[in-house]
Design a protein around this motif. Sequence first.
Motif, PDB file in Angstrom:
ATOM      1  N   GLY A 138       0.725  -1.375  -0.011  1.00 36.69           N
ATOM      2  CA  GLY A 138      -0.132  -0.063  -0.036  1.00 36.69           C
ATOM      3  C   GLY A 138       0.695   1.247  -0.008  1.00 36.69           C
ATOM      4  N   GLN A 169      -9.114  -5.189  11.069  1.00 32.89           N
ATOM      5  CA  GLN A 169      -9.881  -5.266   9.803  1.00 32.89           C
ATOM      6  C   GLN A 169     -10.548  -6.700  10.049  1.00 32.89           C
ATOM      7  OE1 GLN A 169      -8.290  -5.144   5.554  1.00 32.89           O
ATOM      8  NE2 GLN A 169      -8.356  -7.598   6.128  1.00 32.89           N
ATOM      9  N   ASN A 176     -11.971  -4.132  -3.148  1.00 29.25           N
ATOM     10  CA  ASN A 176     -11.923  -2.688  -2.516  1.00 29.25           C
ATOM     11  C   ASN A 176     -10.674  -2.228  -1.988  1.00 29.25           C
ATOM     12  OD1 ASN A 176     -12.820  -0.346  -1.775  1.00 29.25           O
ATOM     13  ND2 ASN A 176     -13.861  -1.171   0.130  1.00 29.25           N
ATOM     14  N   SER A 178      -7.244  -0.248  -0.526  1.00 28.23           N
ATOM     15  CA  SER A 178      -7.162   0.886   0.005  1.00 28.23           C
ATOM     16  C   SER A 178      -5.923   1.434  -0.072  1.00 28.23           C
ATOM     17  CB  SER A 178      -7.912   0.831   1.224  1.00 28.23           C
ATOM     18  OG  SER A 178      -7.359  -0.066   2.225  1.00 28.23           O
ATOM     19  N   PRO A 179      -5.621   2.704   0.267  1.00 29.98           N
ATOM     20  CA  PRO A 179      -4.077   3.050   0.316  1.00 29.98           C
ATOM     21  C   PRO A 179      -3.173   2.484   1.420  1.00 29.98           C
ATOM     22  CG  PRO A 179      -5.522   4.989   0.024  1.00 29.98           C
ATOM     23  CD  PRO A 179      -6.403   3.714   0.384  1.00 29.98           C
ATOM     24  N   CYS A 180      -3.735   2.119   2.468  1.00 27.77           N
ATOM     25  CA  CYS A 180      -2.917   1.224   3.256  1.00 27.77           C
ATOM     26  C   CYS A 180      -3.347  -0.324   3.322  1.00 27.77           C
ATOM     27  CB  CYS A 180      -3.053   1.660   4.844  1.00 27.77           C
ATOM     28  SG  CYS A 180      -4.597   1.130   5.534  1.00 27.77           S
ATOM     29  N   HIS A 183      -8.486  -2.671   5.856  1.00 23.81           N
ATOM     30  CA  HIS A 183      -9.741  -1.783   6.112  1.00 23.81           C
ATOM     31  C   HIS A 183      -9.887  -1.791   7.654  1.00 23.81           C
ATOM     32  CE1 HIS A 183     -10.190  -2.427   1.677  1.00 23.81           C
ATOM     33  NE2 HIS A 183     -10.831  -1.364   1.727  1.00 23.81           N
ATOM     34  N   THR A 185     -11.749  -1.105  10.642  1.00 20.73           N
ATOM     35  CA  THR A 185     -12.926  -0.705  10.922  1.00 20.73           C
ATOM     36  C   THR A 185     -13.493  -0.903  12.461  1.00 20.73           C
ATOM     37  OG1 THR A 185     -14.009  -2.528   9.966  1.00 20.73           O
ATOM     38  CG2 THR A 185     -13.499  -0.818   8.630  1.00 20.73           C
TER      39      THR A 185
END
Length: 336
Positions: A138, A169, A176, A178-180, A183, A185
């Motif tokens: 990422g 995560q 999907n 993501s930059p890192c 996810h 959350t």
Amino acid sequence: MIQYPNLQINPVIGVTAPSSGVPEELHMLVHQAAARLKEKGMIPIVGDTVWTQEKAKSAPAKVRAAEWNQMMADDSIHLIFPPWGGELLIEMLPYVDFDAMKPKWILGYSDCSAMLLAVTLKTGIATSHGTNLIDIRGEYSDGTTARWLDVLSAKKGDDIVQTSSDHYQKKWQHDNPSPCVFHLTEKTEWKTVSGGPETFSGRLLGGCIDVIHHLIGTEYGDLSSFRERTNNEQVVWFLENCEMNTTSLKRSLVQMKLAGWFHNCSGIMFGRSAANDPVEGYTAEDVYREIADELQIPVVYDIDCGHVPPQITFVNGAFAEVEAGSGKGTVRQTFK
């Protein structure tokens, strides 16, 4: 005595696939991860096994072992960084030249943890259980994952303190990006069987329990020489479950106990798991309570380790002091 590898500035990174390789449609992930290493001043050297995958392995066992042995013997390579885990690393262990191994870092998890544990037990060389290569592709890494470089850059005698993540995560979302990569959350909460704060210390050993319990009874799972090297100091086990249901997990823990792997154990840490499917109401929490009671030791669970990222970087062989309470945790590792 434990040997701690020394990661040099601008290190050369050997990328080899002792378990699963990367199928052609995912080769871009390797290129992305290699580019991130280069951005940090590192020099990746990617072996042939990384680019192939057939019948649940990157290549036949002897081919994987030959590339592994070559990279381990190459003084210009400072870190071995597999792309990810897989299923059948254990096949290649008989062809690995443990006697010729140079002290250099190996970093990975999942199926690769069988190699990590075997190397530390057989040679006394510290190995690092943490992120794999693909997961550092990422634009940036979360604060927990990014510590792998700090840990591997530490010198003998240094202390490295890592703390529990803020969020983890819940599920992989490969469609999907993501930059890192991850996810993050869900709120992280380290838990204890006792329900109160726990503190314990000892030499770290562990990995993915799905695979490391298969080392029991083999020359790759002999703890006797490790105990001699560490003057029979207490052991802290860190374990994570990839695919097993709760009865399979308990069987594996009982096998470890009967084999003496929990002798002189001061505590166990269990990683978060997306597995641990209950059997007839028998939950992972039941397993944790039972093993804590059977061994009369503290047990901490849902820690940052394994297939539900992010991960703390744990060093097999390092001396660790663990503190857990109020949903938080701290692991201090000393290279002594």
